[in-house]
Write a protein that holds these residues in place. Structure first.
Motif, PDB file in Angstrom:
ATOM      1  N   PHE A 217       0.921  -1.013  -0.412  1.00 54.24           N
ATOM      2  CA  PHE A 217       0.663  -0.307  -0.485  1.00 54.24           C
ATOM      3  C   PHE A 217       0.712   1.462   0.026  1.00 54.24           C
ATOM      4  CE2 PHE A 217      -3.148  -3.156   1.485  1.00 54.24           C
ATOM      5  CZ  PHE A 217      -4.426  -2.928   0.796  1.00 54.24           C
ATOM      6  N   HIS A 218       0.875   2.039  -1.113  1.00 53.24           N
ATOM      7  CA  HIS A 218       1.669   3.335  -0.704  1.00 53.24           C
ATOM      8  C   HIS A 218       0.949   3.654  -1.744  1.00 53.24           C
ATOM      9  CE1 HIS A 218       5.422   5.730  -2.346  1.00 53.24           C
ATOM     10  NE2 HIS A 218       4.956   5.848  -3.322  1.00 53.24           N
ATOM     11  N   GLY A 219       1.426   5.522  -1.215  1.00 52.94           N
ATOM     12  CA  GLY A 219       0.569   6.816  -1.770  1.00 52.94           C
ATOM     13  C   GLY A 219       0.983   8.101  -0.979  1.00 52.94           C
ATOM     14  N   ARG A 220      -0.118   9.237  -1.667  1.00 54.81           N
ATOM     15  CA  ARG A 220       0.264  10.512  -1.165  1.00 54.81           C
ATOM     16  C   ARG A 220      -0.680  11.071   0.479  1.00 54.81           C
ATOM     17  NH1 ARG A 220       4.377  13.788  -3.607  1.00 54.81           N
ATOM     18  NH2 ARG A 220       3.727  12.066  -4.942  1.00 54.81           N
ATOM     19  N   ILE A 221      -0.597  10.852   1.155  1.00 56.37           N
ATOM     20  CA  ILE A 221      -1.442  11.759   1.788  1.00 56.37           C
ATOM     21  C   ILE A 221      -1.759  13.249   1.753  1.00 56.37           C
ATOM     22  CG2 ILE A 221      -3.510  11.934   4.312  1.00 56.37           C
ATOM     23  CD1 ILE A 221      -2.311   8.836   4.583  1.00 56.37           C
ATOM     24  N   THR A 222      -2.422  14.514   1.592  1.00 57.63           N
ATOM     25  CA  THR A 222      -1.695  15.929   1.195  1.00 57.63           C
ATOM     26  C   THR A 222      -2.720  17.004   2.488  1.00 57.63           C
ATOM     27  OG1 THR A 222      -3.293  16.186  -0.286  1.00 57.63           O
ATOM     28  CG2 THR A 222      -0.393  16.030  -0.543  1.00 57.63           C
ATOM     29  N   PHE A 223      -2.020  17.620   3.139  1.00 57.01           N
ATOM     30  CA  PHE A 223      -2.665  18.492   4.139  1.00 57.01           C
ATOM     31  C   PHE A 223      -2.758  19.880   3.526  1.00 57.01           C
ATOM     32  CE2 PHE A 223      -1.536  15.260   6.187  1.00 57.01           C
ATOM     33  CZ  PHE A 223      -3.111  14.502   6.487  1.00 57.01           C
ATOM     34  N   THR A 269       4.038   4.268   2.405  1.00 61.03           N
ATOM     35  CA  THR A 269       4.034   2.896   2.006  1.00 61.03           C
ATOM     36  C   THR A 269       3.944   1.333   3.068  1.00 61.03           C
ATOM     37  OG1 THR A 269       5.795   3.422   0.812  1.00 61.03           O
ATOM     38  CG2 THR A 269       5.792   1.185   1.367  1.00 61.03           C
ATOM     39  N   PHE A 270       2.829   1.183   3.354  1.00 61.46           N
ATOM     40  CA  PHE A 270       2.871  -0.645   3.941  1.00 61.46           C
ATOM     41  C   PHE A 270       3.165  -1.583   4.038  1.00 61.46           C
ATOM     42  CE2 PHE A 270       0.457  -3.874   5.907  1.00 61.46           C
ATOM     43  CZ  PHE A 270       0.928  -3.767   7.058  1.00 61.46           C
ATOM     44  N   ASP A 271       4.317  -2.058   3.994  1.00 62.84           N
ATOM     45  CA  ASP A 271       5.540  -2.958   3.221  1.00 62.84           C
ATOM     46  C   ASP A 271       3.896  -4.595   3.744  1.00 62.84           C
ATOM     47  OD1 ASP A 271       6.061  -4.781   2.115  1.00 62.84           O
ATOM     48  OD2 ASP A 271       8.739  -4.383   3.329  1.00 62.84           O
ATOM     49  N   GLY A 272       3.075  -4.689   2.400  1.00 62.73           N
ATOM     50  CA  GLY A 272       1.754  -5.653   3.188  1.00 62.73           C
ATOM     51  C   GLY A 272       0.842  -5.824   2.213  1.00 62.73           C
ATOM     52  N   ASP A 273      -0.164  -6.632   1.700  1.00 61.36           N
ATOM     53  CA  ASP A 273      -1.384  -6.490   1.304  1.00 61.36           C
ATOM     54  C   ASP A 273      -2.608  -6.529   1.920  1.00 61.36           C
ATOM     55  OD1 ASP A 273      -0.698  -8.989   1.370  1.00 61.36           O
ATOM     56  OD2 ASP A 273      -1.141  -9.728  -0.778  1.00 61.36           O
ATOM     57  N   ASP A 274      -2.125  -6.796   3.634  1.00 60.03           N
ATOM     58  CA  ASP A 274      -3.660  -6.640   4.077  1.00 60.03           C
ATOM     59  C   ASP A 274      -4.276  -5.722   4.614  1.00 60.03           C
ATOM     60  OD1 ASP A 274      -5.192  -7.415   6.846  1.00 60.03           O
ATOM     61  OD2 ASP A 274      -4.127  -8.919   6.844  1.00 60.03           O
ATOM     62  N   PRO A 275      -5.580  -5.584   3.653  1.00 62.44           N
ATOM     63  CA  PRO A 275      -5.619  -4.082   4.151  1.00 62.44           C
ATOM     64  C   PRO A 275      -6.518  -3.457   5.278  1.00 62.44           C
ATOM     65  CG  PRO A 275      -7.659  -5.270   3.199  1.00 62.44           C
ATOM     66  CD  PRO A 275      -5.783  -6.285   2.518  1.00 62.44           C
ATOM     67  N   ALA A 290      -7.018  18.485   8.432  1.00 60.75           N
ATOM     68  CA  ALA A 290      -8.022  18.678   7.098  1.00 60.75           C
ATOM     69  C   ALA A 290      -7.042  17.535   5.608  1.00 60.75           C
ATOM     70  CB  ALA A 290      -8.542  19.766   7.028  1.00 60.75           C
ATOM     71  N   VAL A 291      -7.428  16.550   5.746  1.00 61.50           N
ATOM     72  CA  VAL A 291      -7.097  15.592   4.349  1.00 61.50           C
ATOM     73  C   VAL A 291      -7.822  16.667   2.841  1.00 61.50           C
ATOM     74  CG1 VAL A 291      -7.034  13.519   3.031  1.00 61.50           C
ATOM     75  CG2 VAL A 291      -6.953  13.218   5.287  1.00 61.50           C
ATOM     76  N   ILE A 292      -6.055  17.399   2.543  1.00 61.21           N
ATOM     77  CA  ILE A 292      -6.897  17.154   1.249  1.00 61.21           C
ATOM     78  C   ILE A 292      -7.011  16.286  -0.368  1.00 61.21           C
ATOM     79  CG2 ILE A 292      -6.498  19.213  -1.051  1.00 61.21           C
ATOM     80  CD1 ILE A 292      -4.742  20.271   0.888  1.00 61.21           C
ATOM     81  N   ASP A 293      -6.333  15.394  -0.061  1.00 57.26           N
ATOM     82  CA  ASP A 293      -6.464  14.223  -1.027  1.00 57.26           C
ATOM     83  C   ASP A 293      -5.673  13.075  -0.502  1.00 57.26           C
ATOM     84  OD1 ASP A 293      -6.472  12.844  -3.567  1.00 57.26           O
ATOM     85  OD2 ASP A 293      -4.718  13.689  -4.371  1.00 57.26           O
ATOM     86  N   ASP A 294      -5.989  12.176  -1.086  1.00 56.72           N
ATOM     87  CA  ASP A 294      -6.047  10.459  -0.222  1.00 56.72           C
ATOM     88  C   ASP A 294      -5.397   9.410  -1.732  1.00 56.72           C
ATOM     89  OD1 ASP A 294      -4.899   7.929   0.267  1.00 56.72           O
ATOM     90  OD2 ASP A 294      -6.015   8.820   2.308  1.00 56.72           O
ATOM     91  N   ASP A 295      -4.060   9.679  -1.927  1.00 63.20           N
ATOM     92  CA  ASP A 295      -4.314   8.272  -3.522  1.00 63.20           C
ATOM     93  C   ASP A 295      -3.931   7.167  -2.899  1.00 63.20           C
ATOM     94  OD1 ASP A 295      -1.356   8.445  -3.677  1.00 63.20           O
ATOM     95  OD2 ASP A 295      -1.651   9.706  -5.243  1.00 63.20           O
ATOM     96  N   VAL A 296      -3.431   6.387  -1.510  1.00 63.34           N
ATOM     97  CA  VAL A 296      -2.930   5.219  -1.298  1.00 63.34           C
ATOM     98  C   VAL A 296      -3.776   4.234  -1.794  1.00 63.34           C
ATOM     99  CG1 VAL A 296      -2.558   3.506   0.813  1.00 63.34           C
ATOM    100  CG2 VAL A 296      -2.104   6.694   1.214  1.00 63.34           C
ATOM    101  N   ALA A 297      -3.031   3.092  -2.625  1.00 62.22           N
ATOM    102  CA  ALA A 297      -3.717   1.915  -3.451  1.00 62.22           C
ATOM    103  C   ALA A 297      -2.807   1.084  -2.564  1.00 62.22           C
ATOM    104  CB  ALA A 297      -3.877   2.081  -4.584  1.00 62.22           C
TER     105      ALA A 297
END
Length: 455
Positions: A217-223, A269-275, A290-297
Motif C-alpha cells: 500500500f503506497h501513496g500520498r496524503i496531503t494537508f 508505504t505499508f509493506d504488505g497487502d492486508d487492507p 484536514a485531508v486535501i487528497d489521499d491516493d493510497v492504493a
C-alpha cells in the motif's frame, strides 16, 4: 599528457567501449545524471577483466604524472549530487554494461547483481520471482552508489538499509586484484564496504539476500500548509510506535509547488497487502488534519519507485542532510515548521527511520547512524546564482538545527568537504575505514567520493 604506453596497453587489454572527446556518444557519456564533465576518457567495461584493465590504466596515469594526477571517477547510476560520476580531464569507469541480475540460490533468495545495475532493473527482474530488496525510491539510481553508502527507501523500517541485505561483494582493487568480501572472507573490507562508499575499489558484483514480497500500500496524503507543525508532530509520534511495515516521508515547503503555501505531503508505504493491517497503520496519519487528497492504493513494489529526472542544463541541486534522535525530534520539527512557513525556504523532507535500521548494532557496519529516528533533508535547486543566493538563509537554518542534529547521509549531500566527510563518518568509524583504505588503496586512487584518506 596521458601515457602512450598505458594507452596502448588499454587498447590491447580492454574489450569495452573507449569513448574520447569527439567520439560518437561522448556528450552523453561524459556527464552523470546530476553533473556535467569533460573527462579525457570514458571507459565502459563489459567484463571484470575490462575493469582490471581500466583500473590499471588509471593507476598508470597516477604513477607517471609529475603534476596532479587525472581524477578517476567510477560511475554506477550516476546520481551522486556531488558529481562523483564524472570529472574534467580525467578518467571515468562507467559500469552500465555490467548490469545482470541473477537469482543464484532460489531457496535462500540470493541474488547476484552487476555493479552497474539500477534499482529499477533489479525490481523488474525480481518481481517475476516474487522477491524484492529494500533499496531506495528511484528506479534509475545505481545499486552500487546507493548500497555502498546506505540505502534508505520504502522498505527501510521493515527490512533495513540496502547494505544490511548485502552478503558479499566482488571488487577490483587499486592494485588490480579481484577480491571477494563477505562475513567469511576479507571481513574488515566487508565491514567497510557497508557504508564506506567507493573508497576501496570498483565493485563489479553484489550478492544480496532478497525477501519474498507482496504488493504494497503506497501513496500520498496531503494537508494544508498551515497545518505543517501539527502534522509533523503527530506524524513523528505515530511513527515511533507504528508497525515496522510502515515507512513514511513528509515533504513540505516545495518552492515549485508554492513554497510556504505548498501542501504538506505525507508519503506512506505499508509493506504488505492486508487492507485491514494497512488501514490500522495508516489511519492515524489520515486523522492528523484536514485531508486535501489521499491516493493510497495497493501497488506492485516496483511501480512505487519513481523515475529519475535529468535536470535542464545549468540547473543545480544542493541537498543537505542530518539525523535526529528521539530526544531532539520536537525541537527539530519546530524549527523546520517555522522555516517552511517563510519565503525563500528550501524544499524540506523528513524521513522516518528506526525499525530494522536500529536493530543492527551500531558498529556492525560503517554506516554510523543507527540510532536516528528521523533523517532531515533540505534541497535548494536552480541556476548556480540562485543556489548561491540561497546559501546564507540555508546556513542560518542549519545553524539553528545544529544543536539538535548529528551526522549526515552521504547519498543526500551536494558536496564533499572535510566537514561533510566528518559528518558522514564519526571519528572511530573514520579511523577504522582509514586502516582498510591503507590495505586496499594506499595511493588513494579511488578519491572521487566522500574520501577516506589512507593515513
Amino acid at each position: 599528457m596521458m601515457s602512450t604506453s598505458a594507452l596502448n596497453n588499454l587498447r590491447r587489454d580492454f574489450g569495452g567501449a573507449i569513448i574520447e572527446p569527439g567520439s560518437a556518444g561522448y556528450e552523453s557519456a561524459s556527464r552523470s545524471v546530476l553533473a556535467v564533465g569533460s573527462p579525457a576518457y570514458v571507459l565502459r567495461p563489459e567484463s571484470v577483466a575490462d575493469v582490471r584493465a581500466a583500473v590499471a590504466f588509471a593507476a598508470a596515469q597516477t604513477a607517471e604524472q609529475t603534476t596532479a594526477a587525472p581524477r578517476l571517477s567510477v560511475r554506477g547510476g550516476g546520481h551522486a549530487f556531488a558529481g562523483f560520476g564524472t570529472n574534467d580531464g580525467g578518467i571515468v569507469i562507467d559500469l552500465s554494461a555490467l548490469a545482470a541480475v541473477d537469482l543464484i540460490d532460489k531457496e535462500n533468495h540470493l541474488v547476484r547483481i552487476g555493479g552497474g545495475a539500477t534499482w529499477g532493473q533489479v525490481a523488474t527482474a525480481l518481481a517475476t520471482h516474487g522477491l524484492a530488496i529494500s533499496s531506495g525510491d528511484t528506479r534509475s539510481v545505481g545499486v552500487g552508489g546507493l548500497t555502498l553508502s546506505g540505502g534508505i527507501g520504502w522498505k527501510v523500517r521493515k527490512h533495513g538499509l540496502a547494505l544490511d541485505q548485502l552478503v558479499a561483494a566482488e571488487l577490483v582493487t587499486a592494485g588490480g586484484a579481484v577480491v571477494r568480501a563477505s562475513a567469511e572472507e576479507n571481513q574488515e573490507l566487508f565491514w567497510a564496504l557497508r557504508g564506506g562508499g567507493g573508497n576501496f575499489g570498483v565493485v563489479t558484483a553484489f550478492e544480496f539476500a532478497a525477501h519474498p514480497t507482496t504488493d504494497v500500500f503506497h501513496g500520498r496524503i496531503t494537508f494544508p500548509a498551515r497545518q505543517a507543525a501539527t502534522v509533523l508532530e503527530g506524524w513523528a509520534d505515530h511513527l515511533r510506535t507504528a508497525p515496522e511495515e510502515l515507512t513514511s516521508i513528509v515533504n513540505f515547503a516545495n518552492p515549485f509547488a508554492g513554497g510556504p503555501d505548498a501542501p504538506v505531503e505525507v508519503l506512506v508505504t505499508f509493506d504488505g497487502d492486508d487492507p485491514r493491517l494497512a488501514a490500522e497503520a495508516i489511519g492515524p496519519i489520515r486523522g492528523l488534519g484536514a485531508v486535501i487528497d489521499d491516493d493510497v492504493a495497493l501497488r506492485p513494489y516496483g511501480d512505487i519507485l519513481v523515475e529519475g529526472v535529468i535536470p535542464p542544463p545549468g540547473i543545480r541541486f544542493a541537498p543537505r542532510s542530518g539525523f535526529a534522535g528521539e530526544e531532539s525530534v520536537p525541537a527539530v520539527l519546530r524549527i523546520l515548521a517555522e522555516a517552511g512557513a517563510a519565503q525563500g525556504a528550501p524544499a524540506i523532507s523528513v524521513r522516518s527511520l528506526g525499525g530494522a535500521v536500529s536493530h543492527v548494532p551500531e558498529e556492525a557496519t560503517a554506516y554510523a547512524h543507527r540510532g536516528a529516528e528521523l533523517m532531515i533533508v533540505t534541497t535548494t535547486a536552480g541556476p548556480g546564482p540562485v543556489v548561491e543566493a540561497a546559501r546564507p538563509a540555508l546556513d542560518a537554518l542549519w545553524g539553528r538545527l545544529a544543536p539538535h542534529v548529528t551526522g549526515a547521509y552521504a547519498n543526500f549531500l551536494g558536496s564533499a568537504t572535510e566537514a561533510d566527510v566528518a559528518a558522514v563518518y564519526p571519528e572511530r568509524t573514520y579511523e577504522r575505514l582509514a586502516a582498510v583504505k591503507r590495505e586496499f588503496d594506499p595511493g588513494n586512487l579511488f578519491s572521487g567520493n566522500h574520501n577516506v584518506r589512507p593515513r
